[in-house]
Design an enzyme around this catalytic site. Structure first.
Site, mmCIF file in Angstrom:
data_model
loop_
_atom_site.group_PDB
_atom_site.id
_atom_site.type_symbol
_atom_site.label_atom_id
_atom_site.label_comp_id
_atom_site.label_asym_id
_atom_site.label_seq_id
_atom_site.Cartn_x
_atom_site.Cartn_y
_atom_site.Cartn_z
ATOM 1 N N GLU A 250 -4.146 -6.365 13.156
ATOM 2 C CA GLU A 250 -3.623 -6.287 11.794
ATOM 3 C C GLU A 250 -2.133 -5.979 11.800
ATOM 4 O O GLU A 250 -1.376 -6.487 10.954
ATOM 5 C CB GLU A 250 -4.396 -5.188 11.041
ATOM 6 C CG GLU A 250 -4.036 -5.041 9.581
ATOM 7 C CD GLU A 250 -4.835 -3.939 8.913
ATOM 8 O OE1 GLU A 250 -4.842 -3.899 7.671
ATOM 9 O OE2 GLU A 250 -5.455 -3.118 9.617
ATOM 10 N N ASP B 102 0.796 -1.231 0.000
ATOM 11 C CA ASP B 102 0.000 0.000 0.000
ATOM 12 C C ASP B 102 0.828 1.280 0.000
ATOM 13 O O ASP B 102 1.304 1.710 -1.037
ATOM 14 C CB ASP B 102 -0.986 -0.025 1.176
ATOM 15 C CG ASP B 102 -2.022 -1.131 1.038
ATOM 16 O OD1 ASP B 102 -1.809 -2.027 0.207
ATOM 17 O OD2 ASP B 102 -3.033 -1.123 1.751
#
Length: 805
Positions: free
Chosen positions: A775, A548
């Site tokens: 996460e 990302d």
């Protein structure tokens, strides 16, 4: 006479000659005109032909993006043909939900609310971070017959479990138990809702499917299941009030909203005013059938409810009451024994709380496996508007039940590492479903949003998938790893070998798609497509890489070279060679590519910086970038934050972004054990001011200009310093590999031991402190961040605890 005659003749002759000369000229002109017209017509026809060819080619190219790969499907058996996995908790996006592995399945689920706090807390249904539950997640789940989950919603604890009983021709039967207790065993009114609903796919295409309520139970029929019954049997506690409704819901994604609409207030002798279920006025429309039957129960805690699903072709009585309690203990014991047999955590000296956390990590991943059906939205450079992919099923684990309750391509490769150890059958079944989503070009959409429930959880900007977008081929590596680890699974004849054989043409097409579409401008270089500079991002994202906002070249261009993708392609070629070998196929072309990409001289020429002694991307880059607030150009316009470039970009290596990308030649074992570059990477790994932390390896060095910097005004750092378990797992796998031989073996072994201890200690401590796997984790204090629960690749902590790479 003679003269006159001669003159006459001469006159005629002259006239004839003149006439002949004129005719010849006219004939010549007509011939030229005819030729011109013929050439013109031919030219026009040829142009029209070219236009027709162009239009038809465009039409052909436009359809390729959503044309399935032309070969046998990998998934041969589905639905009732796979009875042991027919029913399951295949709705991971809800706190408790069951459905079958049929595109047209009835779905069942749980909602609840606290009577005294309904207005403040609302009705619980979808897994939602905003519910702020103390914890929830599967404690045990075998993926086949049994699961047990704890949901803590103070002051209540809700333990849900299920046991399946196979048999018959229509999917067997199951019992789900809902056990509600209140802190201090207080007797508190509490509202449970159990419902049945028909998926949107059970509409006009399946007119024989129906639901209704009768004699205190939900009854139904579908062509696959035939007649079924769902009975609600209180096992312990008081049922104070019950109401039900037969209703029409616009879709699975709006069940809670429909439930709200069905509530009406009645007077109650004990509670004064009570919200109960009423009739649905929409059923007065003859075109709307019953597709939603909720049953609301006002209970006094502690309360235990058995939800019993039975089918007409099974005469044996279903599990309930004390029989269920005894069976549950047997399944719990069996799961614990199998977990220990496979991972040996107790044998390795982990105390019971740590072993319990490991079991929950695995169970959370297995219990997060869902079954989806539908068509995503895709586009290519040839499509004017997004077009639907073909309708297809997907059996897959999800990264996060609350935030990402859908399939992600590269995540699934990491999921399969753990699932393959627990159940190769499940891992291969999942891989087969993913491979059936490949199109004729060899492309697989990296994010799968199938069905109304999944679509409702996705921001609009992420719905459409582009066929130029790649994702790391981790699923290919995972399959090759399964082949190496358990070669006997793929002996001939055998179901797994047959499935891998059917996959092979698709794996070839996927591999070749990478080689064709992700090539860089320089030989043996590769570039992630999909980077877009909108002027608002500090560093334009590379979503396709999976990393990302990890810093790349500041100004996207075609000259970029991405070192991580080059290493992925080395590993992909090696994986293809491994799979080809076990299937007795020609592996020479994959070995040739692998050997070429393993050439360190070529790698160093493209990506090694002699100045910083690190591997790096190459592109049009400047470190002189920052976010500034732009003043409005027109009165009344809002200010916005944009990127400001203070130093013009230059073509160069992006050496300032030292982090995960810099490690990929080591992470994917491209470097030889005696490489001096490997020695330098290992040396840099051990520096606390760079990537090393007491909680794992940071994604970006503390010395990087973009370390923990926001990417936009509303976009916090993501891969800019946080600790991620998937890449740390790759690091541990590589360190174990390099600890076997070579001049750097001792250092690699020491780093592996310390890194493992740091990761295990922090992940387990955070789980005990918060009740969740996360996460990502902070490299500064170890606290979990990002979405929760994240039982996707963070569940790899089980393999890390087991030292299994």
């Amino acid at each position: 006479m003679m003269v006159r005659q001669r003159k006459t003749v001469t006159h005629k002759s002259i006239n004839n000659e003149t006439s002949s000369s004129s005719g010849s000229s006219e004939s010549s002109f007509g011939s030229k005109t005819f030729k011109f017209l013929s050439v013109w017509k031919t030219g026009v026809g040829f142009v029209c032909f070219l236009i027709a060819v162009y239009i038809s080619t465009l039409g052909y190219l436009e359809t390729r993006v959503n044309t399935p790969f032309d070969d046998d499907k990998v998934v041969k058996d589905s639905g009732l043909a796979v009875p042991d996995r027919y029913w399951g908790t295949y709705r991971p996006g809800v706190y408790m939900g069951l459905k079958s592995r049929e595109p047209r399945s009835p779905v069942f689920g749980l909602m609840w609310y606290e009577l005294a706090a309904a207005a403040q807390k609302g009705i619980r249904h979808w897994c939602d971070q905003n519910d702020n539950l103390a914890t929830y997640g599967w404690l045990r789940h075998d993926g086949v017959t049994f699961g047990e989950q704890l949901i803590s919603d103070p002051p209540h604890n809700i333990t849900t479990s299920f046991i399946k009983t196979p048999g018959g021709e229509h999917g067997g039967q199951w019992t789900a138990r809902i056990n509600v207790t209140t802190r201090g065993n207080a007797n508190v009114p509490f509202v449970l809702i159990w419902y049945a609903a028909l998926d949107e796919a059970l509409g006009p295409a399946a007119p024989l499917s129906r639901l209704w309520y009768e004699d205190g139970a939900i009854l139904g029929h579908t062509p696959q299941l035939h007649n079924f019954r769902v009975s609600l049997v209180p096992h312990k506690g008081k049922l104070l009030h019950k109401s039900f409704s037969e209703a029409h819901a616009p879709g699975l994604h709006l069940l809670k909203e429909k439930f709200y609409a069905l509530l009406k207030v009645e007077r109650h002798s004990t509670f004064g005013r009570l919200a109960v279920l009423g009739t649905d006025d929409e059923l007065s429309d003859k075109e709307k059938d019953i597709n939603f039957v909720p049953i609301q129960m006002l209970v006094e805690t502690p309360f235990v409810l058995d939800v019993v699903y039975t089918n007409e072709d099974l005469p044996t009585p279903p599990l309930k009451g004390e029989e269920y309690s005894k069976a549950l203990k047997v399944h719990q014991k069996s799961f614990d024994e199998e977990f220990e047999e496979k991972f040996k955590l107790t044998e390795k000296g982990y105390p019971p709380p740590d072993v319990g956390a490991g079991r929950a990590a695995l169970a959370g991943l297995v219990g997060g496996v869902g079954y989806f059906f539908g068509a995503g939205r895709v586009r290519s450079q040839y499509t004017r508007e997004p077009v639907p992919y073909w309708r297809a099923p997907l059996y897959t684990a999800v990264p996060s039940r609350s935030f990402f309750p859908r399939g992600f391509l590269w995540d699934e490769g990491f999921h399969g590492l753990l699932l393959g150890r627990w159940s190769p059958d499940i891992a291969m079944d999942i891989a087969a479903h993913w491979m059936d989503l490949i199109n004729v070009e060899g492309w697989i959409p990296r994010e799968q949003i199938l069905g109304a429930e999944a679509l409702a959880r996705v921001p609009k900007e992420f719905v459409v998938q582009s066929n130029a977008a790649a994702n790391p081929p981790m699923l290919l590596l995972q399959l090759a790893g399964l082949v190496r680890r358990q070669p006997s699974l793929f002996d001939s004849p055998g179901k797994h070998r047959a499935a891998l054989d059917r996959m092979f043409s698709r794996l070839q097409a996927w591999y070749q798609w990478f080689q064709t579409t992700q090539k860089g401008e320089e030989p043996t270089s590769y570039r992630w497509r999909g980077r877009e500079d909108d002027g608002l991002q500090l560093n334009p994202k590379t979503l396709t890489s999976g990393l990302d906002d990890y810093p790349r070249a500041s100004h996207p261009s075609d000259i970029e070279r991405h070192v991580d993708l080059r290493c992925w392609m080395y590993a992909a070629a090696d994986a293809m060679a491994t799979i080809a070998d076990v299937l007795l196929r020609d592996s020479s072309k994959y070995e040739a590519v692998r050997d070429q990409l393993a050439d360190e001289d070529l790698l160093n020429e493209l990506h090694w910086s002699p100045h910083t002694q690190t591997y790096a991307d190459y592109g049009l880059h400047s470190d002189g970038v920052r976010l500034v607030r732009q003043q409005p150009k027109q009165p009344g316009e809002a200010t916005r934050v944009v990127r400001s470039v203070t130093v013009p970009p230059q073509p160069r290596l992006v050496t300032s972004a030292f982090g995960y990308v810099s490690l990929f030649p080591m992470l994917l074992k491209v470097l030889k054990p005696d490489s001096d570059k490997l020695g330098k990477i290992l040396e840099d790994l051990d520096k606390p001011d760079l990537l090393w932390s007491p909680y794992g390896l940071r994604s970006l060095s503390k010395s990087s200009p973009l370390f923990m910097k926001r990417n936009t005004e509303h976009d916090p750092p993501y891969w800019r310093g946080q600790v991620w378990l998937n890449i740390n797992y790759l690091a541990l796998s590589a360190l174990r590999h390099y600890s076997q031989t070579g001049p750097h073996a001792a250092r690699a072994s020491d780093l592996a031991a310390r890194l493992r201890d740091n990761l295990v200690r922090n992940v387990l401590n955070e789980y005990k402190r918060t009740g969740y796997l996360y996460e990502q984790y902070s490299g500064e204090d170890g606290k979990g961040s990002g979405c929760k629960p994240f039982n996707g690749w963070t569940a790899l902590i089980v393999l890390i605890m087991a030292d299994d790479y």
